[in-house]
Scaffold this motif. Structure first.
Motif, PDB file in Angstrom:
ATOM      1  N   ILE A 180       3.178  -8.616  -3.896  1.00 14.83           N
ATOM      2  CA  ILE A 180       1.956  -8.176  -3.212  1.00 14.83           C
ATOM      3  C   ILE A 180       2.237  -8.170  -1.713  1.00 14.83           C
ATOM      4  CG2 ILE A 180      -0.484  -8.670  -2.768  1.00 14.83           C
ATOM      5  CD1 ILE A 180      -0.492 -10.250  -5.425  1.00 14.83           C
ATOM      6  N   GLU A 181       1.865  -7.095  -1.056  1.00 15.40           N
ATOM      7  CA  GLU A 181       2.064  -6.987   0.385  1.00 15.40           C
ATOM      8  C   GLU A 181       0.711  -6.824   1.067  1.00 15.40           C
ATOM      9  OE1 GLU A 181       5.266  -3.986   1.261  1.00 15.40           O
ATOM     10  OE2 GLU A 181       5.091  -3.789  -0.914  1.00 15.40           O
ATOM     11  N   VAL A 182       0.442  -7.675   2.040  1.00 15.23           N
ATOM     12  CA  VAL A 182      -0.791  -7.597   2.825  1.00 15.23           C
ATOM     13  C   VAL A 182      -0.408  -7.288   4.259  1.00 15.23           C
ATOM     14  CG1 VAL A 182      -2.875  -8.804   3.562  1.00 15.23           C
ATOM     15  CG2 VAL A 182      -1.893  -9.275   1.304  1.00 15.23           C
ATOM     16  N   THR A 183      -1.020  -6.251   4.838  1.00 16.43           N
ATOM     17  CA  THR A 183      -0.682  -5.817   6.187  1.00 16.43           C
ATOM     18  C   THR A 183      -1.945  -5.634   7.010  1.00 16.43           C
ATOM     19  OG1 THR A 183       1.251  -4.621   5.342  1.00 16.43           O
ATOM     20  CG2 THR A 183       0.521  -4.079   7.572  1.00 16.43           C
ATOM     21  N   LEU A 184      -1.969  -6.257   8.187  1.00 17.52           N
ATOM     22  CA  LEU A 184      -3.027  -5.988   9.158  1.00 17.52           C
ATOM     23  C   LEU A 184      -2.560  -4.829  10.020  1.00 17.52           C
ATOM     24  CD1 LEU A 184      -4.172  -9.578  10.219  1.00 17.52           C
ATOM     25  CD2 LEU A 184      -5.096  -8.094   8.432  1.00 17.52           C
ATOM     26  N   LEU A 185      -3.251  -3.720   9.919  1.00 18.87           N
ATOM     27  CA  LEU A 185      -2.821  -2.492  10.577  1.00 18.87           C
ATOM     28  C   LEU A 185      -3.181  -2.502  12.057  1.00 18.87           C
ATOM     29  CD1 LEU A 185      -4.109  -0.077   7.791  1.00 18.87           C
ATOM     30  CD2 LEU A 185      -1.764  -0.924   8.090  1.00 18.87           C
ATOM     31  N   ALA A 186      -2.385  -1.808  12.833  1.00 17.60           N
ATOM     32  CA  ALA A 186      -2.631  -1.718  14.274  1.00 17.60           C
ATOM     33  C   ALA A 186      -3.989  -1.094  14.564  1.00 17.60           C
ATOM     34  CB  ALA A 186      -1.517  -0.913  14.942  1.00 17.60           C
ATOM     35  N   SER A 187      -4.482  -0.283  13.641  1.00 16.50           N
ATOM     36  CA  SER A 187      -5.772   0.392  13.826  1.00 16.50           C
ATOM     37  C   SER A 187      -6.971  -0.504  13.527  1.00 16.50           C
ATOM     38  CB  SER A 187      -5.833   1.624  12.925  1.00 16.50           C
ATOM     39  OG  SER A 187      -5.671   1.257  11.557  1.00 16.50           O
ATOM     40  N   GLY A 188      -6.714  -1.755  13.096  1.00 17.89           N
ATOM     41  CA  GLY A 188      -7.795  -2.689  12.815  1.00 17.89           C
ATOM     42  C   GLY A 188      -8.127  -2.839  11.346  1.00 17.89           C
ATOM     43  N   GLY A 189      -7.508  -2.041  10.494  1.00 17.23           N
ATOM     44  CA  GLY A 189      -7.755  -2.141   9.064  1.00 17.23           C
ATOM     45  C   GLY A 189      -6.820  -3.112   8.377  1.00 17.23           C
ATOM     46  N   CYS A 190      -6.976  -3.208   7.066  1.00 14.95           N
ATOM     47  CA  CYS A 190      -6.118  -4.065   6.247  1.00 14.95           C
ATOM     48  C   CYS A 190      -5.626  -3.258   5.055  1.00 14.95           C
ATOM     49  CB  CYS A 190      -6.892  -5.287   5.757  1.00 14.95           C
ATOM     50  SG  CYS A 190      -5.946  -6.372   4.651  1.00 14.95           S
ATOM     51  N   GLN A 191      -4.366  -3.434   4.717  1.00 13.32           N
ATOM     52  CA  GLN A 191      -3.767  -2.737   3.574  1.00 13.32           C
ATOM     53  C   GLN A 191      -3.204  -3.759   2.599  1.00 13.32           C
ATOM     54  OE1 GLN A 191      -1.089   0.937   3.740  1.00 13.32           O
ATOM     55  NE2 GLN A 191       0.434  -0.677   3.494  1.00 13.32           N
ATOM     56  N   VAL A 192      -3.512  -3.580   1.307  1.00 10.26           N
ATOM     57  CA  VAL A 192      -2.983  -4.445   0.252  1.00 10.26           C
ATOM     58  C   VAL A 192      -2.274  -3.563  -0.765  1.00 10.26           C
ATOM     59  CG1 VAL A 192      -3.535  -6.135  -1.534  1.00 10.26           C
ATOM     60  CG2 VAL A 192      -4.863  -6.099   0.593  1.00 10.26           C
ATOM     61  N   VAL A 193      -0.992  -3.874  -1.011  1.00  8.54           N
ATOM     62  CA  VAL A 193      -0.176  -3.090  -1.936  1.00  8.54           C
ATOM     63  C   VAL A 193       0.360  -4.012  -3.017  1.00  8.54           C
ATOM     64  CG1 VAL A 193       1.822  -1.554  -2.174  1.00  8.54           C
ATOM     65  CG2 VAL A 193       0.525  -1.588  -0.028  1.00  8.54           C
ATOM     66  N   ASP A 194       0.269  -3.598  -4.281  1.00  9.06           N
ATOM     67  CA  ASP A 194       0.890  -4.368  -5.352  1.00  9.06           C
ATOM     68  C   ASP A 194       1.694  -3.441  -6.257  1.00  9.06           C
ATOM     69  OD1 ASP A 194      -0.609  -3.372  -7.701  1.00  9.06           O
ATOM     70  OD2 ASP A 194      -2.328  -4.450  -6.874  1.00  9.06           O
ATOM     71  N   ASN A 195       2.568  -4.034  -7.064  1.00  6.99           N
ATOM     72  CA  ASN A 195       3.328  -3.243  -8.030  1.00  6.99           C
ATOM     73  C   ASN A 195       2.856  -3.546  -9.454  1.00  6.99           C
ATOM     74  OD1 ASN A 195       4.384  -5.803  -8.254  1.00  6.99           O
ATOM     75  ND2 ASN A 195       6.531  -5.159  -8.257  1.00  6.99           N
ATOM     76  N   GLY A 196       1.519  -3.628  -9.593  1.00  3.04           N
ATOM     77  CA  GLY A 196       0.916  -3.817 -10.908  1.00  3.04           C
ATOM     78  C   GLY A 196       0.819  -2.507 -11.669  1.00  3.04           C
ATOM     79  N   ARG A 197      -0.075  -2.465 -12.619  1.00  2.00           N
ATOM     80  CA  ARG A 197      -0.174  -1.290 -13.485  1.00  2.00           C
ATOM     81  C   ARG A 197      -0.858  -0.098 -12.822  1.00  2.00           C
ATOM     82  NH1 ARG A 197      -2.904  -4.537 -18.386  1.00  2.00           N
ATOM     83  NH2 ARG A 197      -3.797  -5.577 -16.559  1.00  2.00           N
ATOM     84  N   GLY A 198      -1.601  -0.340 -11.741  1.00  2.00           N
ATOM     85  CA  GLY A 198      -2.367   0.730 -11.121  1.00  2.00           C
ATOM     86  C   GLY A 198      -3.699   0.899 -11.820  1.00  2.00           C
ATOM     87  N   ILE A 199      -4.777   1.134 -11.052  1.00  2.00           N
ATOM     88  CA  ILE A 199      -6.096   1.330 -11.657  1.00  2.00           C
ATOM     89  C   ILE A 199      -6.060   2.588 -12.525  1.00  2.00           C
ATOM     90  CG2 ILE A 199      -8.560   1.607 -11.185  1.00  2.00           C
ATOM     91  CD1 ILE A 199      -8.059   0.445  -8.409  1.00  2.00           C
ATOM     92  N   PRO A 200      -6.593   2.552 -13.734  1.00  2.00           N
ATOM     93  CA  PRO A 200      -6.592   3.754 -14.583  1.00  2.00           C
ATOM     94  C   PRO A 200      -7.267   4.944 -13.899  1.00  2.00           C
ATOM     95  CG  PRO A 200      -7.212   1.825 -15.846  1.00  2.00           C
ATOM     96  CD  PRO A 200      -7.167   1.385 -14.423  1.00  2.00           C
ATOM     97  N   THR A 201      -6.693   6.095 -14.074  1.00  2.00           N
ATOM     98  CA  THR A 201      -7.210   7.307 -13.430  1.00  2.00           C
ATOM     99  C   THR A 201      -7.835   8.284 -14.423  1.00  2.00           C
ATOM    100  OG1 THR A 201      -5.006   8.306 -13.595  1.00  2.00           O
ATOM    101  CG2 THR A 201      -5.545   7.142 -11.538  1.00  2.00           C
ATOM    102  N   ASP A 202      -7.808   7.963 -15.708  1.00  2.00           N
ATOM    103  CA  ASP A 202      -8.372   8.883 -16.697  1.00  2.00           C
ATOM    104  C   ASP A 202      -9.904   8.818 -16.677  1.00  2.00           C
ATOM    105  OD1 ASP A 202      -7.620   6.259 -17.510  1.00  2.00           O
ATOM    106  OD2 ASP A 202      -8.329   6.707 -19.527  1.00  2.00           O
ATOM    107  N   PRO A 203     -10.587   9.815 -17.260  1.00  2.00           N
ATOM    108  CA  PRO A 203     -12.052   9.849 -17.234  1.00  2.00           C
ATOM    109  C   PRO A 203     -12.666   8.620 -17.881  1.00  2.00           C
ATOM    110  CG  PRO A 203     -11.172  11.964 -17.917  1.00  2.00           C
ATOM    111  CD  PRO A 203     -10.019  11.019 -17.914  1.00  2.00           C
ATOM    112  N   HIS A 204     -13.772   8.169 -17.302  1.00  2.00           N
ATOM    113  CA  HIS A 204     -14.469   7.021 -17.862  1.00  2.00           C
ATOM    114  C   HIS A 204     -15.437   7.496 -18.946  1.00  2.00           C
ATOM    115  CE1 HIS A 204     -16.877   3.383 -18.227  1.00  2.00           C
ATOM    116  NE2 HIS A 204     -15.912   2.744 -17.571  1.00  2.00           N
ATOM    117  N   PRO A 205     -15.417   6.874 -20.117  1.00  2.00           N
ATOM    118  CA  PRO A 205     -16.242   7.374 -21.232  1.00  2.00           C
ATOM    119  C   PRO A 205     -17.743   7.284 -20.996  1.00  2.00           C
ATOM    120  CG  PRO A 205     -15.199   5.272 -21.785  1.00  2.00           C
ATOM    121  CD  PRO A 205     -14.573   5.731 -20.523  1.00  2.00           C
TER     122      PRO A 205
END
Length: 651
Positions: free
Chosen positions: A61-86
């Motif tokens: 897991i990577e957490v980054t405080l961006l120079a623009s004032g935001g925050c970014q969180v990156v992981d190498n998990g499964r990824g949120i499902p992108t298929d249609p929700h029933p």
């Protein structure tokens, strides 16, 4: 009082739709719109990634405080499902997760066996309280992206933008989720993240998930600052970290884990422990699915009960406790104990949104059984360590009885002596605590000057001799035999420890006045440690202050200007580069006459009293163990991490 006529009908019942409720009442979801609520947004996103790690699908897991004032969180998990929700026609599962409250994969759909985020507010609330939110998802070799603005208004719908990009840093990310968000300044009091707050939480999460790598990068400075946390031994490394500056009773950290099922749902507990030579009995740290349960709960109850029973049983079987001797109490056994209790379960029941107390009753029985069996085995397999632990607990029991006798003797003495005030106290004439001040002054000579300088109506003076007992390393019974400590307790008038009663204090302000040198800092820190440990409500109520005399004086025209220290002198010269008058170095408190002491330190019209916060007193409480017991690098890290508070204390 005239009441204006009004109507109250169906039209007055409002229904807040979607994320509107979150923006209307953010405190209901994140606690506050101050710094704690701001950082809670980061925790929610990170907790989702940690849930992926606990499920076995993420190791970085990577957490980054961006120079623009935001925050970014990156992981190498499964990824949120992108298929249609029933259940939501026209929406993907990812869009539902980020825009619909209480949507996610942790509500019995089989996505997670164990989750810390079940009672969390989730990424949808992060979206609701952000000026902009961006999400990238990598699944099945493709990258998907979407963005929202103004608290959840769709800006770019979920769309496929191309293949998953290759790694640029050697970390495998064939799948995963990236979340970037910028907190909304219209919601939060401030939107500047604090690195220290985040790194402490991230390090804790790394300790609780053995082998998980969590990296933190702050890109807001001239050069990015990067920290990486990864602990192969998990909670055992956590114990080593906590006990680092302390002297331990034995080298190896005790450890056991246990798992079972209740009503078909899996539960597991992992416990690490080690005793040190200190006298604190508040070293238990408990967690449920990675959530810090600071108020304890069923897992702590089970551990405490089994710990007490197991140690008493062992002590009697081995002859350390005789037949006529009473059992050791839990506080005796926990003296000097540092323990991590980490449970994982499918359906954690927390008391309240803050998740500070675990309520699952079956967990108590599981932890109790595991501790009875496994701790008992550890004691049998480690007889030398066990003997030291029992000996320490027996000593604590005897000290507790001695302290009780000493407190009773102190109370009896006070009753016989009338007010029970120390003889060297120069009390004030006012009996109204709100206007009375107790000055605790270093040294008898300084006390004499302070007595002459004071306003006798509202200022009481208590001189103390030298450096009081180091309460970090002293048992209560020894403290109560110390004349300086006894004088402090009698003067304040509200008892000590668990018996301290704030409404009984005799002074609205307790002011510490010591020299502006190293010895003065030492004495001031010892006093703050004493108040933090034995009169904590006094500190928490904002009743403790520091009055420090200046080191220098100089003339500006006909006016005398006093400067606290060398740094204040440098700042003074920056503002007045042509200043030609000499700087007189002031004497110590004991060498000042009454007029000097009044003018520099005690005159209510000119003085500056620094109010001590509970956090600053806690820092003082840590100073001796850290600054005297750790390596040079560890001391540097401690001072840098707590720079503002350490500077406040002049340590």
């Amino acid at each position: 009082m005239t009441v204006e006529p009004s109507t109250y009908g169906a039209e007055q019942i409002q229904v807040l739709e979607g994320l509107e409720a979150v923006r209307k009442r953010p405190g209901m979801y994140i606690g506050s719109t101050g710094p704690s609520g701001l950082h809670h947004l980061v925790y929610e996103v990170v907790d989702n990634s940690v849930d992926e790690a606990m499920a076995g699908f993420c190791d970085h897991i990577e957490v980054t405080l961006l120079a623009s004032g935001g925050c970014q969180v990156v992981d190498n998990g499964r990824g949120i499902p992108t298929d249609p929700h029933p259940k939501y026609p026209g929406m993907s599962a990812a869009e539902v997760a980020i825009t619909v409250l209480h949507a996610g994969g942790k509500f019995g759909g089989g996505g997670y066996k164990v989750s810390g985020g079940l009672h969390g507010v989730g990424i949808s609330v992060v979206n609701a309280l952000s000026a902009r939110t961006e999400v990238d998802i990598d699944r099945e070799g493709q990258r998907w992206s979407m963005s929202y603005i103004d608290g959840g208004v769709a800006n770019e719908p979920l769309r496929q933008i191309g293949p998953t990009p290759p790694s640029t840093d050697g970390i495998e990310r064939p799948t995963g989720t990236t979340v970037r968000f910028w907190p909304d300044p219209e919601i939060f009091d401030e939107v500047t993240f604090r690195s220290q707050t985040l790194t402490e939480r991230l390090q804790m999460m790394a300790f609780l998930n053995a082998g998980l790598t969590i990296s933190f990068t702050d890109e807001r400075g001239e050069e990015p600052e990067r920290t990486i946390f990864c602990y192969e031994n998990g909670v055992r490394d956590f114990i080593v970290h906590i006990n680092g500056p302390k002297e331990t009773l034995f080298d190896d950290v005790g450890h056991y884990h246990h798992s079972e099922e209740a009503a078909g749902a899996p539960m597991q507990v992992e416990i690490a422990f080690q005793w040190n030579t200190g006298y604190n009995s508040d070293g238990l740290h408990s967690f449920a699915n990675g959530i810090n349960t600071i108020e304890g709960g069923m897992h702590e109850e089970g551990f405490k009960k089994a710990l007490t029973n197991t140690l008493n049983r062992y002590a009697r079987e081995k002859g350390h406790l005789k037949e006529k001797e009473t059992n050791l109490q839990g506080e005796d056994i926990r003296e000097g104990l540092t323990a991590i209790i980490s449970v994982k379960l499918a359906d954690p029941q927390f008391e309240g949104q803050t998740k500070s107390k675990l309520g699952n009753v079956p967990v108590r029985s599981m932890v109790e059984r595991a501790t009875n069996d496994r701790l008992g085995e550890w004691l049998e397999e480690h007889p030398t360590e066990a003997r030291r632990v029992v000996a320490k607990a027996i000593a604590a029991s005897r000290a507790r009885e001695a302290a009780r006798s000493a407190r009773e003797a102190t109370r009896r003495k006070s009753a016989l002596d009338g007010a029970g005030l120390p003889g060297k106290l120069a009390d004030c004439s006012s009996k109204n605590p709100d206007e009375c001040e107790l000055y605790i002054v270093e040294g008898n000579s300084a006390g004499g000057s302070a007595k002459d300088a004071r306003d006798p109506a509202t200022m009481a003076i208590l001189p103390i001799r030298g450096k009081i007992l180091n309460v970090e390393r002293a048992r209560p019974d020894r403290m109560l035999r110390n004349a300086e400590v006894t004088s402090l307790i009698q003067a304040v008038g509200a008892g000590m420890g668990e018996e301290f009663d704030l409404p009984q204090i005799r002074y609205g302000k307790v002011v510490l006045m010591a020299d502006a040198d190293v010895d003065g800092s030492h004495i001031r820190t010892l006093l703050l440690t004493f108040f933090f440990r034995q009169m904590k409500p006094l500190v928490e109520a904002g009743r403790v202050f520091i009055a420090q005399p200046p080191l220098y004086s100089t003339k500006v025209g006909k006016e005398t200007v006093y400067l606290k220290d060398d740094e204040a002198r440098r700042e003074f010269l920056v503002g007045r580069p042509k200043h030609s008058e000499d700087f007189a170095r002031l004497k110590g408190l004991g060498e000042m006459d009454a007029d000097e002491l009044w003018a520099t330190t005690m005159d209510p019209e000119r003085r500056t009293l620094l109010q001590v916060t509970a956090q600053q007193a806690a820092i003082a409480d840590q100073v001796f163990s850290v600054l005297m017991g750790e390596s040079v690098e560890s001391r540097k890290h401690f001072i840098q991490t707590n720079a503002n508070d350490v500077r406040f204390l002049d340590i």
